[in-house]
Design a protein around this motif. Structure first.
Motif, mmCIF file in Angstrom:
data_model
loop_
_atom_site.group_PDB
_atom_site.id
_atom_site.type_symbol
_atom_site.label_atom_id
_atom_site.label_comp_id
_atom_site.label_asym_id
_atom_site.label_seq_id
_atom_site.Cartn_x
_atom_site.Cartn_y
_atom_site.Cartn_z
ATOM 1 N N ASP A 92 1.118 -1.603 -0.393
ATOM 2 C CA ASP A 92 -0.048 -0.367 0.167
ATOM 3 C C ASP A 92 0.802 1.234 -0.231
ATOM 4 O O ASP A 92 1.820 1.551 -0.408
ATOM 5 N N ASP A 93 0.574 2.172 1.052
ATOM 6 C CA ASP A 93 1.192 3.366 1.045
ATOM 7 C C ASP A 93 2.342 3.788 2.082
ATOM 8 O O ASP A 93 2.292 4.411 2.817
ATOM 9 N N ASP A 94 2.141 2.151 2.667
ATOM 10 C CA ASP A 94 2.886 2.237 3.718
ATOM 11 C C ASP A 94 4.394 1.621 4.108
ATOM 12 O O ASP A 94 5.251 2.477 5.028
ATOM 13 N N LEU A 95 4.863 0.979 3.651
ATOM 14 C CA LEU A 95 5.947 0.117 3.428
ATOM 15 C C LEU A 95 6.946 -0.532 2.485
ATOM 16 O O LEU A 95 6.027 -0.626 1.465
ATOM 17 N N LEU A 96 8.199 -0.008 2.347
ATOM 18 C CA LEU A 96 8.967 -0.569 1.053
ATOM 19 C C LEU A 96 10.134 -1.432 1.554
ATOM 20 O O LEU A 96 10.358 -0.921 2.546
ATOM 21 N N LEU A 97 10.265 -2.299 0.925
ATOM 22 C CA LEU A 97 11.609 -3.162 1.012
ATOM 23 C C LEU A 97 12.128 -3.662 -0.338
ATOM 24 O O LEU A 97 11.701 -3.708 -1.706
ATOM 25 N N THR A 98 13.783 -2.911 -0.550
ATOM 26 C CA THR A 98 14.793 -3.151 -1.795
ATOM 27 C C THR A 98 16.102 -3.860 -1.189
ATOM 28 O O THR A 98 16.254 -3.623 -0.421
ATOM 29 N N GLU A 99 16.200 -4.963 -2.184
ATOM 30 C CA GLU A 99 17.776 -4.897 -1.810
ATOM 31 C C GLU A 99 19.329 -3.893 -2.446
ATOM 32 O O GLU A 99 19.759 -4.626 -2.864
ATOM 33 N N HIS A 100 18.873 -3.306 -3.613
ATOM 34 C CA HIS A 100 19.182 -2.537 -4.468
ATOM 35 C C HIS A 100 19.208 -0.865 -4.233
ATOM 36 O O HIS A 100 18.813 -0.382 -4.633
ATOM 37 N N ILE A 101 19.720 -0.733 -2.627
ATOM 38 C CA ILE A 101 19.569 -0.014 -2.336
ATOM 39 C C ILE A 101 20.535 1.445 -2.289
ATOM 40 O O ILE A 101 20.137 2.607 -3.036
ATOM 41 N N ASP A 102 21.204 0.528 -3.551
ATOM 42 C CA ASP A 102 22.760 1.209 -4.205
ATOM 43 C C ASP A 102 21.920 1.828 -5.397
ATOM 44 O O ASP A 102 22.289 2.567 -5.898
ATOM 45 N N LYS A 103 20.643 1.358 -5.888
ATOM 46 C CA LYS A 103 20.334 1.512 -7.642
ATOM 47 C C LYS A 103 19.399 2.558 -7.263
ATOM 48 O O LYS A 103 19.150 3.408 -8.382
ATOM 49 N N ALA A 104 19.263 3.839 -6.057
ATOM 50 C CA ALA A 104 18.015 3.702 -5.727
ATOM 51 C C ALA A 104 18.858 5.465 -5.937
ATOM 52 O O ALA A 104 19.761 5.921 -5.738
#
Length: 291
Positions: free
Chosen positions: A24-36
């Motif tokens: 939804d608008d509440d949670l985000l997970l990423t394994e590639h923070i280097d590409k953000a």
């Protein structure tokens, strides 16, 4: 000369990353923070970020203080902090969890749960984890990611909340180990910590900043300056946050009537509680309970 306003971070923009999963608008997970894509100017956080560095190095400023994150370090940044000068090495790899403040407050089942982890992280945003603790965080990350992706599960969001709460407890347990290795705190940090501990015990019956200042044997002005210097928030904002958090818990997790909750939390009447809740949450207590 007009001082430019610091822009706020935007969790919705982060949701557009192709290398992430969202709830939804509440949670985000990423394994590639280097590409953000990272901002090139100071940003005030309006969400909570928890990141684990697995490889390489990250450098940034938090409230003008330089921070360096290396493999095995976990970073916890709460709302209101200002992040600037972000840089990372080319080989940087890490895990990152971002969540809205409202979602975090929905997860908390008891007001005291909030203090050990997020109070400590405001003063110590980077902690070194032991190898076993790194593996535990990685396991939480993967399970939460899997549950977010299981859209056919009717209880998906509740499962994610439960897993996050368990993770918070594990992170809070790490703090007890880390605290022993920390250098002495500044006077403002000591005052802030003692103030929060007092608020936890007395916020239901005592909401005057002057009362808390008296307990600490300092002036209300000095208390306000110390609390704001450490947390970027006023004492009144902290007191109100504890009250709102308790209201959320009571509305969601008890069968008490709103009149009973008003009585138990020392509001003059139900109407006063409703006005206070709408000012801080944006909806009525009854509507919040029905959501």
């Amino acid at each position: 000369m007009v001082t430019p306003t610091i822009k706020e971070s935007d969790l919705n923009k982060a949701k557009t990353w192709s290398e992430s999963v969202v709830l939804d608008d509440d949670l985000l997970l990423t394994e590639h923070i280097d590409k953000a894509p990272m901002p090139t100017e100071p940003r005030r956080m309006n969400f909570i970020l928890i990141g684990l560095c697995l490889q390489g190095e990250v450098m940034y400023e938090l409230d003008t203080q330089k921070q360096i994150i290396k493999p095995g370090d976990i970073l916890i940044v709460s709302d209101r902090h200002v992040v600037d000068s972000y840089r990372c090495s080319r080989d940087m790899r890490g895990l990152c969890i971002m969540m809205s403040v409202n979602f975090f407050r929905e997860i908390i089942q008891n007001v005291s749960d909030i203090s050990s982890l997020f109070l400590f992280s405001r003063l110590n945003p980077v902690m070194r984890l032991e190898e076993k603790e790194v593996e535990t965080f990685k396991e939480y990350f993967q399970v939460i990611k899997e549950k977010i992706g299981d859209e056919r599960n009717h209880f998906r969001k509740d499962l994610v909340k439960t897993l996050l709460l368990a993770m918070f407890y594990d992170l809070s347990n790490i703090i007890y180990r880390v605290k022993e290795d920390k250098t002495p705190r500044s006077r403002s940090e000591v005052i802030f910590t003692e103030f929060i501990m007092l608020v936890e015990k007395h916020y239901i019956v005592e909401r005057r900043v002057s009362w808390y200042a008296k307990q600490l044997c300092i002036t209300p002005k000095y208390l306000s300056e110390a609390v704001k210097a450490v947390s970027r928030r006023t004492p009144n904002e902290w007191i109100d946050d504890y009250i709102i958090l308790e209201l959320r818990v009571q509305l969601k997790n008890t069968t008490k009537t709103i009149k009973e909750i008003a009585r138990d939390l020392n509001f003059p009447n139900q109407s006063f509680l409703g006005k206070f809740f709408r000012e801080h949450v944006g909806i009525s207590p009854l509507r919040y309970r029905r959501q």
